[in-house]
Design a protein around this motif. Structure first.
Motif, short mmCIF file in Angstrom:
data_model
loop_
_atom_site.label_atom_id
_atom_site.label_comp_id
_atom_site.label_asym_id
_atom_site.label_seq_id
_atom_site.Cartn_x
_atom_site.Cartn_y
_atom_site.Cartn_z
N SER A 453 0.86 -1.19 0.00
CA SER A 453 0.00 0.00 0.00
C SER A 453 0.89 1.23 0.00
CB SER A 453 -0.91 0.01 1.22
OG SER A 453 -1.76 -1.11 1.22
N VAL A 454 0.73 2.07 -1.02
CA VAL A 454 1.60 3.22 -1.22
C VAL A 454 0.77 4.50 -1.26
CG1 VAL A 454 3.27 4.31 -2.76
CG2 VAL A 454 3.31 1.83 -2.45
N GLY A 484 -10.82 -1.70 -3.74
CA GLY A 484 -10.51 -2.83 -4.60
C GLY A 484 -10.71 -2.57 -6.08
N ASN A 485 -11.06 -1.35 -6.46
CA ASN A 485 -11.27 -1.03 -7.86
C ASN A 485 -9.93 -0.81 -8.55
OD1 ASN A 485 -14.09 -1.03 -7.42
ND2 ASN A 485 -14.01 1.11 -6.72
N SER A 486 -9.77 -1.38 -9.77
CA SER A 486 -8.53 -1.22 -10.52
C SER A 486 -8.41 0.19 -11.07
CB SER A 486 -8.51 -2.23 -11.68
OG SER A 486 -7.33 -2.10 -12.43
N VAL A 487 -7.21 0.76 -11.00
CA VAL A 487 -6.94 2.10 -11.50
C VAL A 487 -5.72 2.04 -12.41
CG1 VAL A 487 -7.98 3.29 -9.54
CG2 VAL A 487 -5.57 2.66 -9.46
N LYS A 488 -5.65 2.93 -13.39
CA LYS A 488 -4.54 2.97 -14.34
C LYS A 488 -3.45 3.94 -13.91
CE LYS A 488 -6.35 0.03 -17.19
NZ LYS A 488 -5.72 -1.32 -17.39
N GLU A 489 -3.80 4.95 -13.16
CA GLU A 489 -2.82 5.91 -12.69
C GLU A 489 -3.26 6.48 -11.35
OE1 GLU A 489 -4.24 10.04 -14.83
OE2 GLU A 489 -2.70 8.82 -15.83
N ALA A 490 -2.31 6.99 -10.61
CA ALA A 490 -2.57 7.55 -9.28
C ALA A 490 -1.80 8.85 -9.15
CB ALA A 490 -2.14 6.57 -8.19
N GLY A 491 -2.51 9.93 -8.79
CA GLY A 491 -1.90 11.23 -8.63
C GLY A 491 -1.55 11.54 -7.19
N ALA A 493 -1.56 12.49 -3.34
CA ALA A 493 -2.47 12.22 -2.22
C ALA A 493 -3.38 11.03 -2.50
CB ALA A 493 -3.29 13.45 -1.87
N SER A 494 -3.00 10.14 -3.41
CA SER A 494 -3.78 8.92 -3.68
C SER A 494 -3.15 7.75 -2.96
CB SER A 494 -3.83 8.63 -5.18
OG SER A 494 -4.45 9.69 -5.88
N ALA A 495 -3.98 6.90 -2.38
CA ALA A 495 -3.53 5.69 -1.71
C ALA A 495 -3.93 4.50 -2.56
CB ALA A 495 -4.13 5.59 -0.32
N VAL A 496 -2.96 3.72 -3.03
CA VAL A 496 -3.23 2.59 -3.92
C VAL A 496 -2.44 1.38 -3.46
CG1 VAL A 496 -3.80 3.96 -5.96
CG2 VAL A 496 -1.41 3.42 -5.48
N GLU A 497 -2.97 0.20 -3.84
CA GLU A 497 -2.25 -1.05 -3.64
C GLU A 497 -1.53 -1.40 -4.94
OE1 GLU A 497 -5.01 -4.00 -2.33
OE2 GLU A 497 -4.63 -3.59 -0.22
N ILE A 498 -0.24 -1.65 -4.85
CA ILE A 498 0.59 -1.89 -6.03
C ILE A 498 1.06 -3.33 -6.02
CG2 ILE A 498 2.69 -1.21 -7.25
CD1 ILE A 498 2.40 1.56 -6.03
N MET A 499 0.91 -4.01 -7.15
CA MET A 499 1.36 -5.39 -7.31
C MET A 499 2.47 -5.44 -8.35
SD MET A 499 -2.46 -6.82 -7.18
CE MET A 499 -2.97 -5.12 -7.39
N GLY A 500 3.39 -6.42 -8.18
CA GLY A 500 4.50 -6.58 -9.10
C GLY A 500 5.86 -6.44 -8.43
N TRP A 501 5.91 -6.42 -7.13
CA TRP A 501 7.16 -6.25 -6.41
C TRP A 501 8.01 -7.53 -6.49
CZ3 TRP A 501 8.56 -1.58 -4.46
CH2 TRP A 501 7.56 -0.63 -4.31
N LYS A 502 9.31 -7.36 -6.73
CA LYS A 502 10.22 -8.51 -6.73
C LYS A 502 10.50 -8.97 -5.31
CE LYS A 502 10.34 -7.95 -11.10
NZ LYS A 502 9.54 -8.87 -11.97
#
Length: 816
Positions: A453-454, A484-491, A493-502
């Motif tokens: 969560s970033v 839980g809604n998918s988003v394409k970009e985050a500006g 002050a946005s809090a998003v869950e990011i997947m793809g971490w090594k």
């Protein structure tokens, strides 16, 4: 020339003329010439005496002739001595040949009174006759000459030794370039510079360094400081590597668009923080929390009726989550401090206030549970004043809103206060720069992998971008908002869950966008190398401490040994009345620098250690659990956290915990599969699963107490008085001493322990071998009963002795 003693000397006229020309130059005064010719020594004196005797008859006839004759005789005698090569006259102006350089001989005993053979030979070579018995003046002269020769030889030897020493010791060439590793010992640095260890240590002492031992480890910075003292050029290899840095904040932010405020809700546990957030976003987060308390830091975006967007961070209120609250305060624009009207200011409330003040973040006070009967919000305001929170009612500038999060009373007014404060702060951010943010939480989710969560603070993050956080990097595969809604970009002050971490990033790490994968990998590799170097330096510091302790202990042991030898010598020479006692034996040094040996020598018992592996659902929770366990009392038993991680319990975790003695796995909000549980059972490793933090702490404390030896308390359950002593015959014609006794207080059991006292002094403590009433065996004797008793291994009883019946009870220890 043969002549009688006292006869005048007759010289040929030719020799007289030649001597006269050489002795008296033309125009020279004979008296002045006489003064310029020094006449010293025994031979000169004898010659002068003879000349005066020979000239005595002439002096009666003609005084002037006598004077000239005397001068001519003196000149002739000197001429004769020069021709013969005489060198023995003391004080002569002729150069003398120095003796050969030889090491002075050491003479002892009777040899001291005998003349030195070398001095005799030297006298012969100088034309002297070696006297059988030298006069005092000759002895004195001989001693002076030998001392002079010895001093000359000593000076020559010192000069040669100093010359050889200068040849052995050389300083490094000025301006020499020396490459220094990360760490180096004092001995290694001396060899690298080509100097002696003692000289290097003197240099270190001059600049204030205390690592004065050959095996002490120096960092490259310390080694560089020492190398500069020798005027060489130290070279430290560049280990910085590539790095990412945040962009500078522009001076004029007015050209950039406004962004939503980031608000952190803080306060004590169970004061209604999450209930307030549920009311704001019309959700039911509290229903899904274990134990009804928040144990993660969450980020949510709320759209108000006015259309204003606010990003909320919900922080845990339990004492174990202090680091989470600190991260929330540092990542926020506004802090909403929730205080329950019926509870007041509590420990975590004070901590939240301190975090907000340290981060220099504006505060809004939300006094919750004002709908309860009998509460007084003004009391809360007065209480907050003690901790630097002065509300507007009391003349300050901090807003205070009275609300009821459960009923929704005052929540809209609180939202308006947040929006108003955000407008005053004029919060803006760039949107056309690479993304920059902060990791709020990270975890492993089944089917999704590593998720973090970033909170985006500046710039815009898009799917497919490359980002770096700490020692982990990620190519953004997908993003989702708090619902839980998918988003394409985050500006901003946005809090998003990011997947793809090594790898799983740590909570609190700064997120920076990289240009490509190559840059991200190189930055991560550089940071990993820096972390390893940092760990090495920490290990070096710990190693130096151990070596310093070992060195000091060895010095003390050598000092004690010398003191003992001196005391023994004083005893044997009559300077001491008693033989000295040897020092206490020292335990052998162990591999850990002798710490365990030092503890054993000091008589201290080593504390038991419980190895613990911690696994949790998110990194922030794992960090909080590890911190809470390390803060448990450790005066009697210690918790050693050997590993932490995010995700379910694996077989490797079990093996790691089983490698220690009676290891434990603490699983928080994660489970272990059946195969892992079977391995744990085989390895005798206990897996403790929890969902609530305070339950975890309670059970871990109970586990630690169970590992401690219980306290054995002795109780006296009865007393008896011995009235008569008699002997009986047992089977096999063996005789036994029996104490005929009477029970006065309590009872005495055959299976228990007894103590025999005489005049208040203990004679025996042990077991009862037989207990009889008349001829019958009994298991216990009660108050007023008479009985006969014998003890195992003790027969020295007398009438009037007291028998105490003992009982032992085990009481569990406490950690504190």
């Amino acid at each position: 020339m043969n002549r009688k003693p006292g006869a005048p000397v007759e010289l040929p006229s030719a020799k007289w003329a030649a001597a006269k020309e050489k002795s008296t130059p033309v125009g020279a005064d004979p008296q002045q010439q006489q003064q310029t010719v020094p006449e010293t020594g025994a031979n000169s004196a004898a010659a002068t005496s003879n000349a005066q005797e020979g000239s005595a008859p002439a002096a009666k006839n003609d005084s002037s002739s006598s004077s000239n004759m005397s001068k001519l005789m003196q000149a002739f005698i000197k001429k004769t001595q020069v021709d013969r090569g005489s060198k023995g006259a003391e004080g002569s102006s002729m150069p003398q040949r120095l003796p050969e350089r030889r090491r002075p001989e050491v003479r002892t005993g009777k040899q001291k009174d005998q003349p030195k053979r070398k001095e005799v030979e030297h006298g012969k070579r100088a034309g002297k006759a070696a006297p059988m018995r030298a006069s005092p003046s000759a002895k004195q002269s001989s001693r002076g000459h030998g001392a002079l020769r010895r001093s000359v030889l000593d000076k020559d030897e010192d000069h040669d030794e100093a010359k050889n020493r200068r040849k052995r010791f050389t300083l490094p060439k000025k301006g020499l370039e020396v490459t220094l590793p990360l760490t180096i010992t004092v001995d290694g640095l001396a060899k690298l510079l080509g100097v002696q260890n003692s000289h290097l240590m003197r240099k270190m002492a001059n600049i204030g360094m205390d690592k004065l031992a050959n095996d002490y480890l120096l960092t490259n910075e310390e080694a560089a400081e020492i190398a500069l003292e020798y005027e060489v050029v130290p070279i430290i290899p560049d280990s910085t590597g590539p790095e990412l840095y945040p962009r500078k904040i522009p001076e004029d932010m007015s050209v950039h668009p406004l962004r939503p405020p980031v608000v952190t809700i803080m306060g004590h546990v169970d004061h209604g923080k999450t209930t307030l957030l549920d009311t704001l976003r019309n959700s039911s987060i509290t229903a899904g929390e274990a134990g009804g308390i928040t144990q993660h830091i969450g980020a949510f975006s709320v759209q108000l009726k006015s259309g204003q967007a606010i990003t909320f961070l919900d922080t845990p209120g339990h004492a174990a989550f202090s680091a989470m609250r600190a991260r929330g305060a540092n990542a926020t624009d506004i802090v909403v401090l929730v205080v329950a009207a019926d509870d007041g200011v509590m420990p975590q409330t004070k901590e939240a206030i301190q975090h907000a003040l340290d981060a220099d973040v504006p505060i809004i006070v939300a006094i919750n549970k004002c709908d309860k009967h009998g509460v007084d919000p003004s009391r809360i305001k007065d209480e907050l004043l003690k901790y630097g929170i002065q509300t507007e009612d009391l003349g300050g500038d901090i807003q205070a809103v009275e609300i009821s999060a459960l009923k929704g009373t005052g929540v809209e007014e609180l939202s308006e206060s947040i929006v108003t404060l955000a407008e005053i702060l004029d919060l803006r951010a760039e949107v056309d720069i690479p993304a920059q943010g902060t990791v709020i939480e990270s975890q492993i989710e089944r089917g999704r992998g590593n998720v973090a969560s970033v909170l985006i603070k500046r710039g815009t993050l898009k799917v497919g971008d490359i980002i770096v956080a700490g020692t982990a990097w990620c190519k953004v595969r997908s993003m989702a908002d708090d619902r839980g809604n998918s988003v394409k970009e985050a500006g901003p002050a946005s809090a998003v869950e990011i997947m793809g971490w090594k790898e799983i990033p740590k909570a609190g790490d700064m997120v920076l966008q990289a240009e490509n994968e190559g840059q991200a990998k190189s930055v991560v590799d550089s940071r990993v190398e820096k972390r390893k170097n940092k760990d090495k330096l920490a290990a070096v510091a710990a190693m130096n401490v151990q070596r310093r302790e070992t060195h000091e202990r060895d010095v003390n042991e050598r000092f004690d040994e010398r003191a003992l030898r001196k005391a023994v010598w004083e005893y044997h020479n009559g300077l001491r009345d008693s033989y000295p006692e040897p020092p206490a034996p020292k335990a052998a040094h162990s591999k850990d620098g002798g710490k365990a040996a030092a503890d054993a020598a000091a008589g201290t018992q080593l504390l038991p250690i419980v190895p613990v592996v911690i696994k949790g659902d998110v990194s922030g929770t794992v960090e909080a659990v590890a911190s809470a366990l390390k803060q448990l009392p450790d005066k009697k038993i210690k918790v050693n956290v050997i590993s932490t991680g995010v995700g379910s319990v694996s077989e490797s975790d079990v093996v790691l915990a089983g490698s220690g003695s009676q290891g434990v796995i603490v699983a928080f909000n994660v489970k272990a599969d059946k195969r892992t549980q079977a391995v744990a059972k085989r390895e005798k490793v206990e897996i403790m699963s929890f969902r609530v933090i305070y339950k975890l702490l309670e059970d871990v404390e109970k586990l630690l107490v169970s590992r401690l030896e219980p306290i054995r308390i002795e109780e006296i359950q009865g007393e008896a008085v011995i009235q008569e002593i008699f002997e009986i015959t047992l089977k096999g014609n063996t005789r036994a001493t029996i104490a005929g006794s009477r029970m006065t207080v309590g009872l005495l059991t055959k299976a228990g322990k007894v103590r025999v006292l005489r005049d208040g002094k203990e004679l025996f403590t042990g077991d009862v071998s037989s207990l009889k009433n008349v001829k019958h065996d009994i298991s216990e004797a009660t108050k007023g009963q008479e009985f006969g008793v014998s003890f195992a291994g003790f027969e020295d009883m007398k009438e009037g002795d007291i028998i105490q019946s003992l009982r032992y009870k085990e009481v569990p220890q406490k950690l504190a």
